[in-house]
Write a protein that holds these residues in place. Structure first.
Motif, mmCIF file in Angstrom:
data_model
loop_
_atom_site.group_PDB
_atom_site.id
_atom_site.type_symbol
_atom_site.label_atom_id
_atom_site.label_comp_id
_atom_site.label_asym_id
_atom_site.label_seq_id
_atom_site.Cartn_x
_atom_site.Cartn_y
_atom_site.Cartn_z
ATOM 1 N N UNK A 158 1.403 -1.424 -0.296
ATOM 2 C CA UNK A 158 -0.146 -0.108 0.231
ATOM 3 C C UNK A 158 0.454 1.627 -0.125
ATOM 4 N N UNK A 159 2.420 1.201 0.603
ATOM 5 C CA UNK A 159 2.751 2.418 0.579
ATOM 6 C C UNK A 159 3.487 2.337 -0.598
ATOM 7 N N UNK A 160 3.717 1.345 -1.103
ATOM 8 C CA UNK A 160 4.540 1.637 -2.978
ATOM 9 C C UNK A 160 3.733 2.202 -3.546
ATOM 10 N N UNK B 217 3.062 6.351 -12.432
ATOM 11 C CA UNK B 217 1.613 5.181 -12.793
ATOM 12 C C UNK B 217 0.556 5.910 -12.751
ATOM 13 N N UNK B 218 -0.104 6.224 -13.297
ATOM 14 C CA UNK B 218 -1.817 7.409 -12.870
ATOM 15 C C UNK B 218 -2.293 6.256 -12.042
ATOM 16 N N UNK B 219 -2.590 4.775 -11.626
ATOM 17 C CA UNK B 219 -3.137 4.385 -10.438
ATOM 18 C C UNK B 219 -2.532 2.430 -10.689
ATOM 19 N N UNK B 220 -2.835 1.954 -9.443
ATOM 20 C CA UNK B 220 -2.263 0.552 -9.399
ATOM 21 C C UNK B 220 -2.969 -0.124 -7.838
ATOM 22 N N UNK B 221 -3.241 -1.594 -8.442
ATOM 23 C CA UNK B 221 -3.982 -1.414 -6.863
ATOM 24 C C UNK B 221 -2.822 -2.493 -6.175
ATOM 25 N N UNK C 234 0.282 -4.132 -8.045
ATOM 26 C CA UNK C 234 1.685 -4.319 -7.471
ATOM 27 C C UNK C 234 2.411 -5.072 -7.414
ATOM 28 N N UNK C 235 1.361 -6.693 -6.873
ATOM 29 C CA UNK C 235 2.491 -7.622 -6.392
ATOM 30 C C UNK C 235 2.751 -8.215 -7.449
#
Length: 156
Positions: free
Chosen positions: A113-115, A125-129, A133-134
């Motif tokens: 979440x912090x990353x 990036x504009x958005x990443x879940x 990310x994992x």
């Protein structure tokens, strides 16, 4: 247009695909079109029976004439295409392998979440879940120490 002459073995194989009815509906419908054509049906008749357009039937028959049974299998892969380009992936990996303190952040290790929040805030990036990310980090060969590993480091 008709399908090329079909051997007995090919006809039996088509018949098995149509009768079995399990597996891909796309493969079943294409096999049905080829089988009907091999039995002498015209393209408009096949289109009417299979609730398809004559152009679609012609495409299926043409593809079968060229590629054989391979043409019966669907060639698409599900899901959306990769969302991040190579430059973004490289930057995500670089940040993940660095320490949060190197970026002026007050914690010692990254969490997903912090990353993710940091990457969005910095405009990487504009958005990443978190799950996206994992997955991306796993593909890049990056892993974080587990909570147990971190607790073991602090024990005397």
């Amino acid at each position: 247009m008709q399908v090329r002459p079909v051997s007995n073995d090919e006809g039996n194989r088509l018949l098995r695909i149509v009768r079995r009815g399990s597996g891909s509906v796309v493969t079943w419908r294409r096999a049905q079109m080829v089988l009907l054509s091999a039995q002498g049906m015209s393209v408009p008749q096949i289109a009417e029976v299979t609730f398809s357009s004559p152009d679609r039937v012609r495409d299926v028959l043409h593809n079968f004439n060229v590629d054989g049974f391979e043409s019966l299998k669907p060639k698409y892969a599900g899901g959306r295409p990769p969302k991040f380009d190579l430059a973004q992936r490289a930057e995500i990996k670089k940040v993940a392998l660095g320490r949060p303190a190197d970026h002026g952040l007050p914690f010692s290790t990254w969490s997903l979440s912090k990353l993710a929040d940091f990457l969005v805030a910095e405009g990487v990036v504009d958005d990443i879940s978190h799950e996206g990310l994992r997955t991306l980090l796993r593909e890049q060969g990056v892993s974080f120490p587990s909570r147990q590993d971190l607790e073991d480091q602090h024990r005397p």
